[in-house]
Design a protein around this motif. Structure first.
Motif, PDB file in Angstrom:
ATOM      1  N   CYS A   5      -0.770  10.029  15.388  1.00  0.00           N
ATOM      2  CA  CYS A   5      -1.892  10.883  15.018  1.00  0.00           C
ATOM      3  C   CYS A   5      -3.234  10.191  15.233  1.00  0.00           C
ATOM      4  O   CYS A   5      -4.258  10.831  15.260  1.00  0.00           O
ATOM      5  N   ARG A   6      -3.233   8.888  15.389  1.00  0.00           N
ATOM      6  CA  ARG A   6      -4.475   8.115  15.486  1.00  0.00           C
ATOM      7  C   ARG A   6      -5.465   8.668  16.491  1.00  0.00           C
ATOM      8  O   ARG A   6      -6.649   8.717  16.236  1.00  0.00           O
ATOM      9  N   ALA A   7      -4.969   9.048  17.636  1.00  0.00           N
ATOM     10  CA  ALA A   7      -5.864   9.492  18.702  1.00  0.00           C
ATOM     11  C   ALA A   7      -6.644  10.740  18.300  1.00  0.00           C
ATOM     12  O   ALA A   7      -7.716  10.995  18.820  1.00  0.00           O
ATOM     13  N   LYS A   8      -6.122  11.496  17.366  1.00  0.00           N
ATOM     14  CA  LYS A   8      -6.786  12.726  16.935  1.00  0.00           C
ATOM     15  C   LYS A   8      -7.978  12.457  16.023  1.00  0.00           C
ATOM     16  O   LYS A   8      -8.751  13.356  15.762  1.00  0.00           O
ATOM     17  N   ILE A   9      -8.091  11.293  15.505  1.00  0.00           N
ATOM     18  CA  ILE A   9      -9.092  10.879  14.524  1.00  0.00           C
ATOM     19  C   ILE A   9      -8.807  11.517  13.170  1.00  0.00           C
ATOM     20  O   ILE A   9      -8.544  10.827  12.219  1.00  0.00           O
ATOM     21  N   ARG A  10      -8.826  12.826  13.073  1.00  0.00           N
ATOM     22  CA  ARG A  10      -8.549  13.483  11.796  1.00  0.00           C
ATOM     23  C   ARG A  10      -7.175  14.134  11.883  1.00  0.00           C
ATOM     24  O   ARG A  10      -6.935  14.997  12.712  1.00  0.00           O
ATOM     25  N   CYS A  11      -6.282  13.721  11.006  1.00  0.00           N
ATOM     26  CA  CYS A  11      -4.900  14.193  11.050  1.00  0.00           C
ATOM     27  C   CYS A  11      -4.643  15.220   9.956  1.00  0.00           C
ATOM     28  O   CYS A  11      -5.345  15.268   8.953  1.00  0.00           O
ATOM     29  N   ASP A  12      -3.598  15.983  10.152  1.00  0.00           N
ATOM     30  CA  ASP A  12      -3.196  16.999   9.191  1.00  0.00           C
ATOM     31  C   ASP A  12      -2.676  16.332   7.917  1.00  0.00           C
ATOM     32  O   ASP A  12      -1.784  15.481   7.970  1.00  0.00           O
ATOM     33  N   MET A  13      -3.228  16.721   6.778  1.00  0.00           N
ATOM     34  CA  MET A  13      -2.850  16.099   5.504  1.00  0.00           C
ATOM     35  C   MET A  13      -1.385  16.354   5.150  1.00  0.00           C
ATOM     36  O   MET A  13      -0.733  15.501   4.554  1.00  0.00           O
ATOM     37  N   GLN A  34      -4.565   0.738   6.800  1.00  0.00           N
ATOM     38  CA  GLN A  34      -5.768   0.838   7.629  1.00  0.00           C
ATOM     39  C   GLN A  34      -5.942   2.263   8.149  1.00  0.00           C
ATOM     40  O   GLN A  34      -7.049   2.798   8.161  1.00  0.00           O
ATOM     41  N   PHE A  35      -4.852   2.863   8.564  1.00  0.00           N
ATOM     42  CA  PHE A  35      -4.886   4.243   9.045  1.00  0.00           C
ATOM     43  C   PHE A  35      -5.387   5.177   7.941  1.00  0.00           C
ATOM     44  O   PHE A  35      -6.248   6.026   8.166  1.00  0.00           O
ATOM     45  N   LEU A  36      -4.860   5.028   6.729  1.00  0.00           N
ATOM     46  CA  LEU A  36      -5.265   5.882   5.615  1.00  0.00           C
ATOM     47  C   LEU A  36      -6.732   5.661   5.244  1.00  0.00           C
ATOM     48  O   LEU A  36      -7.434   6.609   4.879  1.00  0.00           O
ATOM     49  N   ALA A  37      -7.195   4.431   5.349  1.00  0.00           N
ATOM     50  CA  ALA A  37      -8.606   4.152   5.069  1.00  0.00           C
ATOM     51  C   ALA A  37      -9.500   4.879   6.068  1.00  0.00           C
ATOM     52  O   ALA A  37     -10.534   5.447   5.696  1.00  0.00           O
ATOM     53  N   VAL A  38      -9.100   4.890   7.332  1.00  0.00           N
ATOM     54  CA  VAL A  38      -9.869   5.614   8.354  1.00  0.00           C
ATOM     55  C   VAL A  38      -9.852   7.106   8.050  1.00  0.00           C
ATOM     56  O   VAL A  38     -10.881   7.780   8.127  1.00  0.00           O
ATOM     57  N   GLN A  39      -8.691   7.627   7.678  1.00  0.00           N
ATOM     58  CA  GLN A  39      -8.594   9.051   7.355  1.00  0.00           C
ATOM     59  C   GLN A  39      -9.500   9.410   6.175  1.00  0.00           C
ATOM     60  O   GLN A  39     -10.170  10.434   6.179  1.00  0.00           O
ATOM     61  N   HIS A  40      -9.529   8.549   5.170  1.00  0.00           N
ATOM     62  CA  HIS A  40     -10.390   8.800   4.011  1.00  0.00           C
ATOM     63  C   HIS A  40     -11.859   8.786   4.430  1.00  0.00           C
ATOM     64  O   HIS A  40     -12.641   9.644   4.023  1.00  0.00           O
ATOM     65  N   ARG A  41     -12.208   7.829   5.249  1.00  0.00           N
ATOM     66  CA  ARG A  41     -13.604   7.708   5.691  1.00  0.00           C
ATOM     67  C   ARG A  41     -14.031   8.913   6.527  1.00  0.00           C
ATOM     68  O   ARG A  41     -15.154   9.397   6.404  1.00  0.00           O
TER      69      ARG A  41
END
Length: 130
Positions: A5-13, A34-41
């Motif tokens: 999902c990383r490439a999408k930047i914002r992933c489905d919760m 790290q992935f979850l921190a990016v999603q939160h940001r």
């Protein structure tokens, strides 16, 4: 599944929650945190004036902080029996010092407070310093 999902930047919760319910292998926890921190940001952007300064970790380490002494004092108290942190000013304590120093410079409101070293220590056990 999550890491695709990383490439999408914002992933489905829902995808995130269902995948996390299955459990995260210990070897992948740092990467997932790290992935979850990016999603939160991405989801919770701060107003521009509240955004942390865009400064690299290496640049933060070159600066001085008023909390350096307090950080040094607490290094030996943080997981003192864990092999990674037990050597006085060894690799683990040095990484912990660097991380806490950088955080104290980045978050001026919090700076350094006793106990934050345990949170940082757990993170260092699962991911690299930078």
């Amino acid at each position: 599944k999550l890491l695709n999902c990383r490439a999408k930047i914002r992933c489905d919760m829902e995808d995130i929650h269902s995948t996390l319910k299955e459990g995260v292998p210990k070897s992948r926890r740092g990467e997932i945190w790290q992935f979850l921190a990016v999603q939160h940001r991405v989801r919770h952007r701060l107003p521009n004036k509240q955004q942390p300064p865009d400064i690299s970790y290496k640049e933060l380490l070159k600066q001085l902080t008023a909390q350096q002494h307090a950080i040094l004092v607490d290094l030996g108290r943080t997981f003192p029996t864990h092999p990674y942190f037990s050597a006085h000013l060894g690799a683990g304590q040095l990484s912990l010092f660097n991380l806490l120093k950088a955080y104290s410079l980045l978050d001026k409101e919090v700076g350094y407070c006793q106990g934050i070293s345990f949170v940082a220590g757990v993170l260092l056990l699962h991911m690299g310093e930078e």
